[in-house]
Write an enzyme that holds these catalytic residues in place. Structure first.
Site, PDB file in Angstrom:
ATOM      1  N   ALA A 117       0.951  -1.330  -0.029  1.00 24.54           N
ATOM      2  CA  ALA A 117       0.077  -0.167  -0.066  1.00 24.54           C
ATOM      3  C   ALA A 117       0.929   1.281   0.017  1.00 24.54           C
ATOM      4  O   ALA A 117       0.430   2.375   0.211  1.00 24.54           O
ATOM      5  CB  ALA A 117      -0.960   0.112   1.302  1.00 24.54           C
ATOM      6  N   ASN A 183       2.052  -3.922   7.482  1.00 25.24           N
ATOM      7  CA  ASN A 183       2.782  -4.386   6.551  1.00 25.24           C
ATOM      8  C   ASN A 183       3.598  -3.229   5.609  1.00 25.24           C
ATOM      9  O   ASN A 183       4.749  -3.323   5.287  1.00 25.24           O
ATOM     10  CB  ASN A 183       1.849  -5.176   5.467  1.00 25.24           C
ATOM     11  CG  ASN A 183       1.735  -6.604   5.921  1.00 25.24           C
ATOM     12  OD1 ASN A 183       2.504  -7.148   6.254  1.00 25.24           O
ATOM     13  ND2 ASN A 183       0.375  -7.128   5.433  1.00 25.24           N
ATOM     14  N   HIS A 213      -0.313   7.072   4.640  1.00 23.31           N
ATOM     15  CA  HIS A 213       0.972   6.395   4.689  1.00 23.31           C
ATOM     16  C   HIS A 213       1.825   7.638   4.396  1.00 23.31           C
ATOM     17  O   HIS A 213       1.793   8.079   3.304  1.00 23.31           O
ATOM     18  CB  HIS A 213       1.011   5.177   4.136  1.00 23.31           C
ATOM     19  CG  HIS A 213       0.056   4.218   4.341  1.00 23.31           C
ATOM     20  ND1 HIS A 213       0.066   3.420   5.134  1.00 23.31           N
ATOM     21  CD2 HIS A 213      -0.840   3.758   3.428  1.00 23.31           C
ATOM     22  CE1 HIS A 213      -0.929   2.454   5.241  1.00 23.31           C
ATOM     23  NE2 HIS A 213      -1.481   2.753   4.186  1.00 23.31           N
TER      24      HIS A 213
END
Length: 260
Positions: A117, A183, A213
């Site tokens: 991602a 992750n 993120h």
């Protein structure tokens, strides 16, 4: 290229559908034994063990999380089958990383880590060559995005009125304590300074609606900041759409005559 998939969750279904759209659907799907009796209209062989996979597979794709990589990764690599995974957080376990490394060498295969991602990992890898001095990953999600994680025990997810940090430590700690949520922290660590030198911060924020993120990196190259607001797959709000897309991108790079 004959491809197999581990798992039939949201990411696994996305990958299978995209492969079929390209005219080369999966040849096998590795599932839990309990699912073997379910109706199968995928056109792919459904098996419950690595030993029952077709002998001519070129590539397996792990779409089923840390447990699947732990249970099946080494056996797949030992068979000489390359493996793509999005379960990068599992590699925070040094013993598992070594077991997978040994299996890949024994089988003459490779374990490919999908970017998942997050982006900017190619920049991070290049910066690592010259030397990195600091890498900070920050993961920010709405409170419901942290359901089922240690955040539930550390902060009041229902009563938040402002952004609240519920984890501040290393990427290894984040990946270990938040196996379903970190992750991305693992991907940043592997691309850059490693699990123990990479800082990670996880935040629940009632004012955001996307999973956000951010990477901050400094080193001999200079510095960069990267931010992405990711959407979830339509049929599972806990699965990143970009993570699923990164698997297809990794497969396409394996097929391409010219690649980045």
């Amino acid at each position: 290229m004959k491809i197999g998939i581990i798992g039939e969750g949201a990411i696994g279904r996305y990958v299978a559908d995209k492969l079929r759209e390209g005219g080369n659907g999966p040849h096998a799907i590795l599932v839990r034994p309990a699912r073997l009796s379910e109706p199968n209209d995928t056109g792919a062989a459904r098996v419950s063990s690595v030993g029952n996979l077709p002998p001519d597979l070129d590539l397996m794709v792990d779409c089923a999380g840390h447990a699947a990589l732990i249970d099946h990764g080494a056996a797949i690599l030992e068979r000489g089958i390359d493996l793509i995974t999005v379960s990068l957080g599992a590699l925070a376990d040094a013993a598992l990383e070594q077991r997978l490394t040994d299996a890949a060498r024994a089988g003459g295969a490779q374990l490919h880590l999908a970017s998942g991602a997050i982006g900017a990992l190619d920049c991070m890898q290049a910066a690592r060559v010259g030397g990195l001095t600091e890498v900070i990953y920050t993961g920010r999600k709405p409170p419901n995005g942290w359901r089922g994680s240690p955040a539930e025990d550390r902060i009041d997810l229902d009563g938040l009125t402002s952004a609240t940090t519920h984890f501040d430590g290393t990427a290894r700690q984040a990946a270990t304590e938040y196996p379903k949520n970190a992750n991305v922290a693992a991907a940043v660590a592997i691309a850059g300074m490693g699990f123990d030198a990479t800082k990670a911060r996880l935040i629940a924020d009632p004012d955001v609606t996307a999973n956000i993120h951010e990477i901050e990196a400094k080193g001999a190259f200079g510095s960069f900041t990267f931010r992405i607001e990711g959407k979830a797959l339509p049929d599972n709000p806990r699965s990143s759409a970009l993570a699923a897309m990164s698997v297809i991108s990794a497969i396409e790079r394996r097929r391409a005559a010219i690649t980045t």
